[in-house]
Write a protein that holds these residues in place. Structure first.
Motif, short mmCIF file in Angstrom:
data_model
loop_
_atom_site.label_atom_id
_atom_site.label_comp_id
_atom_site.label_asym_id
_atom_site.label_seq_id
_atom_site.Cartn_x
_atom_site.Cartn_y
_atom_site.Cartn_z
N PHE A 134 1.02 -1.18 0.07
CA PHE A 134 -0.08 0.08 0.05
C PHE A 134 0.96 1.36 0.01
CE2 PHE A 134 -2.32 3.32 2.03
CZ PHE A 134 -3.63 3.40 1.40
N PHE A 135 1.92 1.26 0.76
CA PHE A 135 2.82 2.32 0.81
C PHE A 135 3.69 2.56 -0.36
CE2 PHE A 135 2.33 2.11 5.41
CZ PHE A 135 1.57 3.47 5.59
N GLN A 136 3.88 1.51 -0.94
CA GLN A 136 4.50 1.62 -2.40
C GLN A 136 3.61 2.12 -3.18
OE1 GLN A 136 7.92 0.87 -2.18
NE2 GLN A 136 7.82 -0.67 -3.45
N GLY A 137 2.42 1.97 -3.53
CA GLY A 137 1.50 2.40 -4.33
C GLY A 137 1.40 3.97 -4.05
N SER A 143 5.26 10.45 -6.10
CA SER A 143 6.40 10.87 -6.60
C SER A 143 6.42 11.01 -8.08
CB SER A 143 7.48 9.73 -6.40
OG SER A 143 7.11 8.49 -6.96
N ARG A 144 5.42 10.62 -8.79
CA ARG A 144 5.31 10.66 -10.38
C ARG A 144 4.14 11.64 -10.57
NH1 ARG A 144 8.34 5.85 -11.44
NH2 ARG A 144 8.23 6.16 -13.75
N ARG A 145 4.30 12.36 -12.13
CA ARG A 145 3.26 13.09 -12.24
C ARG A 145 2.44 12.61 -13.50
NH1 ARG A 145 7.92 16.77 -12.54
NH2 ARG A 145 7.72 16.56 -14.83
N ALA A 146 2.73 11.41 -14.20
CA ALA A 146 2.03 10.98 -15.35
C ALA A 146 0.67 10.54 -14.94
CB ALA A 146 2.86 10.33 -16.22
N THR A 147 -0.33 10.89 -15.46
CA THR A 147 -1.69 9.92 -14.94
C THR A 147 -1.52 8.50 -15.33
OG1 THR A 147 -2.75 11.85 -15.86
CG2 THR A 147 -4.22 9.97 -15.50
N VAL A 149 0.89 6.58 -14.77
CA VAL A 149 1.73 5.86 -13.55
C VAL A 149 0.92 6.04 -12.26
CG1 VAL A 149 4.02 6.12 -12.29
CG2 VAL A 149 3.74 6.72 -14.95
N GLN A 150 0.25 7.09 -12.23
CA GLN A 150 -0.34 7.37 -10.77
C GLN A 150 -1.70 6.31 -10.82
OE1 GLN A 150 -1.78 11.44 -10.38
NE2 GLN A 150 0.32 12.04 -10.05
N ILE A 151 -2.26 5.95 -11.71
CA ILE A 151 -3.12 4.92 -12.09
C ILE A 151 -2.52 3.54 -11.70
CG2 ILE A 151 -4.65 3.57 -13.54
CD1 ILE A 151 -5.05 6.24 -15.08
N ILE A 152 -1.39 3.33 -12.18
CA ILE A 152 -0.86 2.08 -11.65
C ILE A 152 -0.53 2.08 -10.23
CG2 ILE A 152 1.53 0.74 -11.83
CD1 ILE A 152 -0.33 0.47 -14.22
N GLY A 153 -0.15 3.17 -9.60
CA GLY A 153 0.01 3.31 -8.28
C GLY A 153 -1.34 3.23 -7.37
N TYR A 154 -2.58 3.51 -7.98
CA TYR A 154 -3.81 3.18 -7.46
C TYR A 154 -4.16 1.81 -7.51
CZ TYR A 154 -8.90 3.21 -6.60
OH TYR A 154 -10.07 3.10 -5.96
N ILE A 155 -3.70 1.18 -8.61
CA ILE A 155 -4.05 -0.26 -8.69
C ILE A 155 -3.07 -1.15 -7.52
CG2 ILE A 155 -3.71 -2.27 -10.36
CD1 ILE A 155 -4.31 -0.44 -12.66
N LEU A 186 -12.69 0.82 -12.08
CA LEU A 186 -11.31 1.53 -12.23
C LEU A 186 -10.86 1.48 -14.03
CD1 LEU A 186 -8.54 2.25 -11.19
CD2 LEU A 186 -8.10 0.00 -10.59
N THR A 187 -11.30 0.38 -14.42
CA THR A 187 -11.16 0.27 -15.94
C THR A 187 -11.81 1.62 -16.56
OG1 THR A 187 -11.14 -2.23 -15.68
CG2 THR A 187 -11.21 -1.14 -17.87
N VAL A 188 -12.95 1.73 -16.46
CA VAL A 188 -13.49 2.86 -16.96
C VAL A 188 -13.08 4.40 -16.47
CG1 VAL A 188 -15.70 4.14 -17.24
CG2 VAL A 188 -15.77 1.64 -17.10
N ILE A 189 -12.77 4.45 -15.20
CA ILE A 189 -12.07 5.78 -14.88
C ILE A 189 -10.68 5.98 -15.44
CG2 ILE A 189 -11.23 6.73 -12.67
CD1 ILE A 189 -13.46 5.48 -11.11
N SER A 190 -9.97 4.70 -15.08
CA SER A 190 -8.80 5.07 -16.00
C SER A 190 -8.83 5.24 -17.48
CB SER A 190 -8.01 3.40 -15.81
OG SER A 190 -7.82 2.88 -14.59
N THR A 191 -9.58 5.01 -18.24
CA THR A 191 -9.64 5.20 -19.51
C THR A 191 -9.95 6.58 -19.75
OG1 THR A 191 -10.40 3.08 -20.30
CG2 THR A 191 -10.74 4.90 -21.93
N ILE A 192 -10.83 7.20 -18.83
CA ILE A 192 -11.47 8.76 -19.04
C ILE A 192 -10.21 9.60 -18.35
CG2 ILE A 192 -12.87 10.14 -17.93
CD1 ILE A 192 -15.16 8.06 -17.49
N LEU A 193 -9.61 9.08 -17.21
CA LEU A 193 -8.40 9.87 -16.89
C LEU A 193 -7.24 10.10 -17.86
CD1 LEU A 193 -8.25 9.02 -13.15
CD2 LEU A 193 -9.24 11.07 -13.98
#
Length: 208
Positions: A134-137, A143-147, A149-155, A186-193
């Motif tokens: 959880f803390f890794q995500g 630490s990253r700005r690209a959407t 990468v942040q989605i991967i952190g959320y996953i 999350l799949t739908v939100i990821s695509t939108i973001l």
């Protein structure tokens, strides 16, 4: 569970954390997304292993959900939508971020062990793995700005919650259904973001 089974679970859990470090050290989108998918597949394998050990069908269902949605569908969607960004994130100093992540990780592990495991849940040594993931995500998002990468952190954070549920309590069908809906959403939100915004900066939160 036998000692051999415990060792297998620990080995799989360590592998999941190792993949999280691999993801943190990636600037190219393809290996980053594929690493996230592989991490989810391993978590599905952990659920499958527990199903074999306990004989409970809930673990099999959860394994299928994780492997199908997080291991295959979400990475496939991200790989298709991330092409507009190019091959890699516009970032430098990934190696430095990885070193900081290592320091952050070991600090978090010590805090988790001393506060949660040693005092609150003495027999919950396995809980150190989901909390660490959880803390890794969380660090990946911060630490990253690209959407993407942040989605991967959320996953990764979602994966941590799944592992936490696996280690804490038997997985009822209700939890499996909620995981299915969460990941599908999350799949739908990821695509939108991904289509909406490429990068996020702290100053953006102050703009109206």
């Amino acid at each position: 569970m036998s000692e051999i089974e415990n060792e297998i679970i620990e080995l799989i859990s360590v592998g999941i954390i190792a993949i999280a470090f691999y993801i943190q050290g990636q600037a190219y989108y393809k290996p980053l997304i594929e690493g996230s998918g592989f991490q989810s597949v391993i978590i599905g394998g952990l659920s499958l292993l527990l199903g074999i050990m306990t004989g409970k069908i809930d673990y099999y269902i959860l394994a299928i959900i994780i492997i199908l949605l997080r291991g295959y569908i979400i990475p496939a969607v991200l790989l298709r939508t991330v092409k507009k960004y190019g091959e890699r994130e516009k970032i430098t100093g990934v190696a430095s971020l990885l070193v900081i992540d290592l320091a952050f990780f070991f600090t978090a592990v010590i805090i988790i062990y001393e506060i949660i495991i040693a005092k609150i849940i003495p027999n919950g040594i396995y809980l150190i793995f989901p909390f660490s993931l959880f803390f890794q995500g969380l660090f990946l998002i911060a630490s990253r700005r690209a959407t993407p990468v942040q989605i991967i952190g959320y996953i990764e954070e979602e994966n941590a919650l799944v592992i936490l549920g696996i280690f804490l309590i038997p997985i009822p069908l209700l939890i499996e259904a909620s995981v299915f809906l969460d990941v599908l959403g999350l799949t739908v939100i990821s695509t939108i973001l991904i289509l909406e915004k490429k990068e996020h900066y702290p100053i953006d939160e102050l703009k109206g």
